[in-house]
Design a protein around this motif. Sequence first.
Motif: not given
Length: 163
Positions: A10-14, A54-57, A106-109
């Motif tokens: 997912y993106g920013d500001n979830v 896993i959720i990545v955002a 941040p790098q993984a996201a």
Amino acid sequence: MKAKGMVFKYGDNVDTDVIIPARYLNDSRPEALASHCMEDIDADFPKRVKAGDIIVANKNFGCGSSREHAPIAIKASGISCVIAETFARIFYRNAINIGLPILECPQAAKAINAGDEVEIDFTAGRIKNNKTGETYEAAPFPTFMQELMAAGGLVERTKRKLA
């Protein structure tokens, strides 16, 4: 402590209203919340998510209201960890309190994509993308946080300590 699963990205500001829409807060049972988790941003999420996923955002995951229902819905859906560039402060604390592992990296996201398989070693703070072979470093969980996660959250850990 380790986790391994497929990624939902997912993106920013979830915000918490997307994680668990307010219209479902009349039932606080974790399984009921899980059945509607993320449906306003990803209608198929409740049907596709599997235990361990896993959720990545990106930035500011969990912003919005301070409802504890949001991390409860995520955890009850089977998600083993949320990785994001940054988390909203109250969501971060609520997640820790209920025993939902979260990592800021941040790098993984930025590099991990939907559908990738990821392995996480919480003790070392290591995140590995099995699809690309890339490895990322996040701050490892301190011992007390590992105990919280293993116990299922702050309340469960406190009960065990008092018993």
